[in-house]
Structure formats: structure tokens, C-alpha cells
Motif scaffolding. Structure first.
Motif, PDB file in Angstrom:
ATOM      1  N   PRO A 117       0.817  -1.217   0.000  1.00 56.00           N
ATOM      2  CA  PRO A 117       0.000   0.000   0.000  1.00 56.00           C
ATOM      3  C   PRO A 117       0.852   1.269   0.000  1.00 56.00           C
ATOM      4  O   PRO A 117       1.950   1.302   0.542  1.00 56.00           O
ATOM      5  CB  PRO A 117      -0.820  -0.116   1.292  1.00 56.00           C
ATOM      6  N   MET A 118       0.308   2.313  -0.608  1.00 54.21           N
ATOM      7  CA  MET A 118       0.987   3.597  -0.634  1.00 54.21           C
ATOM      8  C   MET A 118       0.913   4.248   0.744  1.00 54.21           C
ATOM      9  O   MET A 118      -0.031   4.026   1.508  1.00 54.21           O
ATOM     10  CB  MET A 118       0.366   4.515  -1.689  1.00 54.21           C
ATOM     11  N   ALA A 119       1.906   5.062   1.050  1.00 51.91           N
ATOM     12  CA  ALA A 119       1.934   5.738   2.349  1.00 51.91           C
ATOM     13  C   ALA A 119       0.850   6.806   2.446  1.00 51.91           C
ATOM     14  O   ALA A 119       0.276   7.018   3.510  1.00 51.91           O
ATOM     15  CB  ALA A 119       3.308   6.357   2.572  1.00 51.91           C
ATOM     16  N   THR A 120       0.539   7.468   1.324  1.00 51.25           N
ATOM     17  CA  THR A 120      -0.453   8.533   1.337  1.00 51.25           C
ATOM     18  C   THR A 120      -1.877   8.019   1.174  1.00 51.25           C
ATOM     19  O   THR A 120      -2.824   8.694   1.568  1.00 51.25           O
ATOM     20  CB  THR A 120      -0.153   9.543   0.217  1.00 51.25           C
ATOM     21  N   GLN A 126       0.771  -0.207  -4.758  1.00 49.45           N
ATOM     22  CA  GLN A 126       1.777   0.309  -5.679  1.00 49.45           C
ATOM     23  C   GLN A 126       2.973  -0.635  -5.731  1.00 49.45           C
ATOM     24  O   GLN A 126       3.365  -1.226  -4.723  1.00 49.45           O
ATOM     25  CB  GLN A 126       2.231   1.706  -5.259  1.00 49.45           C
ATOM     26  N   ILE A 127       3.557  -0.774  -6.919  1.00 52.07           N
ATOM     27  CA  ILE A 127       4.794  -1.535  -7.081  1.00 52.07           C
ATOM     28  C   ILE A 127       5.940  -0.678  -6.572  1.00 52.07           C
ATOM     29  O   ILE A 127       6.287   0.345  -7.167  1.00 52.07           O
ATOM     30  CB  ILE A 127       5.019  -1.928  -8.553  1.00 52.07           C
TER      31      ILE A 127
END
Length: 286
Positions: A117-120, A126-127
Motif C-alpha cells: 500500500p501507498m503511504a499517502t 503500488q509496485i
């Protein structure tokens, strides 16, 4: 001859290091001067943009990039399987949980993708890193080409040809995907496709009372009855009022019984009371 100034050399070396760090960053090298109080519009312009995976255009032939975004881990796993089918290689997913998912080649070549998962935005996957280079040979026994995958990807062929033989299914998969499948896989794919096209019989049985109400609403005066034992369906009788009125108005006073065996999951028989109309043709009554 003047001696070199060590302080000047250190400053030059320091500037060189800063330049190298900027090349490796997501923003690249920019010739514009940035003020300390930059606006939100400038921050958005400088923020790196990543490609988002699209099911409709990318799923049949996936091409991965570092930073590519996915809607969920399920979408990422499906894309990895389709990638393995398209490139004739077997992909493994390990670890595979709600925090991260790593896809790598079964034969141990450098190819791998690490997804998390993306931090934002924790709902977007996300790769984060990977190596997109293969150094392995093609694998013509690909477990990704399962009966479920064949049924969904060849659904229109099954619709156009319901009597498609297992030999034809095997040949189609071998020609299009360069993968060998067994006759059992072909038969299972046909069964799944038939269920998708014709519907699940158990779900249809649950809707018989809705079917009865619909017939009574569209054909008032009809007779529709069920026979059940302890809530289990046994038989059904249907006599539509327009057919009954047509028999009484213009058919011979002869009633015959016709029947056939049902080749479905539950089997049983379908019986029909029929008459003969003025053209000597079979007229269904009930």
C-alpha cells in the motif's frame, strides 16, 4: 605556481554530490529557482505521477512499471497471473497478505515485483521495487491457465458453440497461449462456462415463486401449482390461460401426453399435455 585551495575543492566536491542525489530523486534536475514558500500548485506540478493499471486495456497483456498503482491486491494478483500466461512463465506469490505481495518467477530468474500500500493512500497498492528482466525458458505447462481462466476468457466461443469438444478446447489453448492442458481441465472449463451461460440451477430453483408471481401478473387466470415435501421441491404444474382458451376455441377435442428426460443436474422428466390445432400441428396446453 599557486597551491590549490582545499576549501574550494571541498565546496566543488560537495556540489557534485548534491547533483548526483538530484539525479536519483523522483523530481529530476530542474533549472528553475524554487522559493522557500512554494505554493500548492507548484507542489502538485513537482510531485511525480505514476501510471494506474487499467483492467479494460492492460489486463490481457500486462506491462509492469516501477510505481504502477493498482486498485487492490486482488487486481495485482490477477494481473500477475495474466502476465505469466502471456509470457509463458509460472509466477509465484509469496509473501501474499494484506500488507505486501511479492511476485517472482518460479524458475529462479531475477524477475520480481514487490507490491504494498501507498503511504499517502492505504487503499491504493503500488509496485515499490522490482526487476523486470527474465532469464528463464518458457514453461508450456502453466498452472495459471486453469479451468476457471479458460471458461472466462473463451466464454464467447462457448456461447457460439455449446457442443465444443474437449479436443477443440485443448487445441485452441495450445495455439493461442502455447500451453498444454489436460482433457479434465478442458471438461471442467466447459462445465464452468455452461454454468455461467445458463445459470446455476440451484439459484433458479430458489426463484420459482417469483416466476409464479410474474406469470400470474402477465397471464391472469392461469393455474400454477407446486408440490413440495418438507420444503423440498418435487413438481410443478403450469397451465397458462391463453393456451387453455386457444385449445377450447380452435383445437380438436383430443389431449395427448408428451414427455422427455431432463439432462440437467437434478434430472427428472418434463411432461406436457398437448393437442392438435387446425393445421395438424402440436398445440401445448399444460
Amino acid at each position: 605556481m599557486l597551491a590549490p585551495n582545499t576549501e574550494v575543492q571541498e565546496m566543488v566536491i560537495g556540489l557534485g554530490n548534491v547533483g548526483e542525489e538530484e539525479v536519483q530523486s523522483d523530481y529530476g534536475i530542474s533549472d528553475e529557482l524554487q522559493s522557500c514558500s512554494s505554493t500548492d500548485e507548484e507542489d502538485i506540478r513537482r510531485r511525480p505521477t505514476y501510471v494506474e493499471f487499467n483492467d479494460e486495456t492492460d489486463m490481457k497483456d500486462p506491462h509492469f512499471r516501477i510505481g504502477m498503482k493498482f486498485r487492490s491486491f486482488k487486481q495485482f494478483r490477477e494481473a500477475v497471473r495474466n502476465y505469466g500466461i502471456k509470457n509463458i512463465c509460472v509466477m509465484k506469490l509469496r509473501p501474499n497478505n494484506s500488507k505486501r505481495c511479492k511476485a517472482f518467477c518460479k524458475k529462479g530468474c531475477p524477475f520480481y515485483l514487490l507490491d504494498s500500500p501507498m503511504a499517502t493512500d492505504r487503499n491504493t497498492i503500488q509496485i515499490k521495487s522490482g526487476c523486470l528482466k527474465h532469464e528463464c525458458t518458457k514453461d508450456h505447462k502453466n498452472r495459471h491457465v486453469s479451468a476457471q481462466w479458460i471458461a472466462h476468457n473463451y466464454l464467447e466461443q462457448f456461447r457460439a458453440n455449446p457442443s465444443w469438444k474437449a479436443a477443440g478446447i485443448i487445441q485452441a489453448v495450445r495455439s493461442n497461449q502455447c500451453v498444454d492442458i489436460s482433457r479434465l481441465t478442458a471438461w471442467r472449463a466447459k462445465a464452468i462456462a455452461t454454468r455461467l451461460l445458463e445459470g446455476d440451477e440451484e439459484d433458479q430453483m430458489k426463484r420459482l415463486y417469483d416466476y409464479r408471481l410474474e406469470l400470474l401478473e402477465t397471464h391472469p387466470g392461469s393455474t400454477i401449482m407446486f408440490r413440495c415435501i418438507i420444503g423440498m421441491f418435487q413438481a410443478m404444474y403450469v397451465c397458462l390461460s391463453p393456451l387453455r382458451a386457444g385449445f377450447l376455441a380452435g383445437c380438436r377435442r383430443i389431449i395427448s401426453l408428451d414427455g422427455c428426460f431432463l439432462k440437467s443436474f437434478y434430472g427428472r422428466q418434463l411432461l406436457a399435455a398437448v393437442g392438435i390445432d387446425a393445421n395438424d400441428c402440436i398445440y401445448p396446453i399444460a
